[in-house]
Write a protein that holds these residues in place. Structure first.
Motif, PDB file in Angstrom:
ATOM      1  N   ASP A 205       0.807  -1.224   0.000  1.00 42.49           N
ATOM      2  CA  ASP A 205       0.000   0.000   0.000  1.00 42.49           C
ATOM      3  C   ASP A 205       0.838   1.271   0.000  1.00 42.49           C
ATOM      4  O   ASP A 205       0.341   2.333  -0.354  1.00 42.49           O
ATOM      5  CB  ASP A 205      -0.982   0.008   1.175  1.00 42.49           C
ATOM      6  CG  ASP A 205      -0.279   0.090   2.518  1.00 42.49           C
ATOM      7  OD1 ASP A 205       0.797  -0.529   2.653  1.00 42.49           O
ATOM      8  OD2 ASP A 205      -0.802   0.756   3.426  1.00 42.49           O
ATOM      9  N   ASP A 206       2.116   1.187   0.380  1.00 45.71           N
ATOM     10  CA  ASP A 206       2.977   2.364   0.356  1.00 45.71           C
ATOM     11  C   ASP A 206       3.533   2.560  -1.058  1.00 45.71           C
ATOM     12  O   ASP A 206       4.289   1.710  -1.550  1.00 45.71           O
ATOM     13  CB  ASP A 206       4.128   2.184   1.352  1.00 45.71           C
ATOM     14  CG  ASP A 206       5.019   3.403   1.427  1.00 45.71           C
ATOM     15  OD1 ASP A 206       5.829   3.613   0.498  1.00 45.71           O
ATOM     16  OD2 ASP A 206       4.899   4.162   2.405  1.00 45.71           O
TER      17      ASP A 206
ATOM     18  N   HIS B 266      -2.288  -2.004  -4.661  1.00 49.57           N
ATOM     19  CA  HIS B 266      -2.068  -1.291  -3.405  1.00 49.57           C
ATOM     20  C   HIS B 266      -3.014  -1.676  -2.279  1.00 49.57           C
ATOM     21  O   HIS B 266      -3.023  -1.029  -1.236  1.00 49.57           O
ATOM     22  CB  HIS B 266      -2.142   0.218  -3.658  1.00 49.57           C
ATOM     23  CG  HIS B 266      -1.093   0.715  -4.600  1.00 49.57           C
ATOM     24  ND1 HIS B 266       0.247   0.753  -4.276  1.00 49.57           N
ATOM     25  CD2 HIS B 266      -1.185   1.164  -5.885  1.00 49.57           C
ATOM     26  CE1 HIS B 266       0.944   1.216  -5.308  1.00 49.57           C
ATOM     27  NE2 HIS B 266       0.091   1.471  -6.292  1.00 49.57           N
ATOM     28  N   ASP B 267      -3.808  -2.716  -2.467  1.00 50.46           N
ATOM     29  CA  ASP B 267      -4.648  -3.190  -1.361  1.00 50.46           C
ATOM     30  C   ASP B 267      -4.963  -4.663  -1.557  1.00 50.46           C
ATOM     31  O   ASP B 267      -4.780  -5.221  -2.649  1.00 50.46           O
ATOM     32  CB  ASP B 267      -5.935  -2.370  -1.232  1.00 50.46           C
ATOM     33  CG  ASP B 267      -6.837  -2.494  -2.445  1.00 50.46           C
ATOM     34  OD1 ASP B 267      -7.516  -3.534  -2.581  1.00 50.46           O
ATOM     35  OD2 ASP B 267      -6.862  -1.564  -3.265  1.00 50.46           O
TER      36      ASP B 267
ATOM     37  N   MET C 264      -2.302  -3.841   5.081  1.00 48.64           N
ATOM     38  CA  MET C 264      -2.914  -3.167   3.939  1.00 48.64           C
ATOM     39  C   MET C 264      -4.358  -2.834   4.265  1.00 48.64           C
ATOM     40  O   MET C 264      -5.000  -3.528   5.061  1.00 48.64           O
ATOM     41  CB  MET C 264      -2.854  -4.055   2.692  1.00 48.64           C
ATOM     42  CG  MET C 264      -1.474  -4.234   2.109  1.00 48.64           C
ATOM     43  SD  MET C 264      -1.532  -5.090   0.513  1.00 48.64           S
ATOM     44  CE  MET C 264      -2.193  -6.677   1.041  1.00 48.64           C
TER      45      MET C 264
END
Length: 230
Positions: A10-11, A33-34, A56
């Protein structure tokens, strides 16, 4: 070896760093990202390796791993900022194949990735075949385990451990020796992960997991695989 890798992180900065490291190895790398997006992507196109952050939004890495392990044996390298042993063991118990704590070096990341991809690519012809021990059979070429004719599902780590022991029945393996087969990298800090794999396997292959007769503890040394009791 060029492979299709899925990164769930997620970063944005860390995700881009992972993508660059893996792309430099020649791999086709997709980033999400998730957890929900990762789940959708695995179902759409199963990757050769999933690099998965634990923390996440929406669906965390541990929950995603448990969902995937119901139907998938995709190799999973779990990433986390948590360095506690309990967190690491929770990852292995959920079905992760390897575990890397942040911050990590690019060299260590790539070493773990290579080890998991080699294992996922299958064993060579000298290892392929059906290994039979009493009512337990391990089909290396098909990646199948059967107990008294009934197929049981194993994670890649569990299968690697079981296949290694089935090739040398009655041999006593130390945790460090088994770790080479399950993780590809010897690290004292993760030897207890072998105990988690053993507990999970006993639930799957033993008539009574509380009184194991196939996957037996040799106290003070390690474990061995036997034909079990009649």
């Amino acid at each position: 070896m060029c492979a299709y890798l899925l990164v769930a992180e997620d970063d944005p900065g860390q995700a881009e760093g992972l993508r660059r490291y893996l792309a430099a190895e020649g791999h086709h790398t997709v980033v999400v990202h998730d957890g929900r997006a990762a789940l959708d992507e695995v179902r759409r196109r199963p990757p050769d390796l999933l690099v998965l952050d634990v923390m996440m939004p929406g669906l965390d890495g541990l929950s995603l791993t448990r969902i995937l392990r119901e139907k998938s044996d995709v190799p999973i390298l779990m990433l986390t900022a948590r360095s506690g042993e309990d967190d690491m063991l929770a990852g292995f118990a959920g079905g992760a194949d390897d575990y890397l704590t942040k911050p990590y070096s690019p060299r260590e990341l790539l070493a773990r990735t290579r080890a998991l991809l080699r294992r996922g690519a299958g064993r060579d012809s000298t290892e392929a075949g059906l290994l039979q021990l009493g009512g337990l059979s391990v089909d290396v070429s098909r990646h199948e385990v059967r107990v008294d004719g009934r197929q049981v599902e194993c994670t890649r780590g569990e299968f690697a451990l079981l296949a290694a022991m089935a090739e040398e029945p009655e041999r006593v393996f130390t945790r460090a020796q088994l770790l080479k087969h399950t993780n590809g990298v010897e690290r004292d800090s993760v030897e207890r992960s072998i105990d988690v794999h053993v507990l999970n396997l006993r639930r799957k292959i033993e008539p009574d997991p509380r009184r194991p007769s196939r996957l037996v503890t040799v106290y003070g040394v390690g474990y061995k695989l036997t034909a079990g009791t009649a």
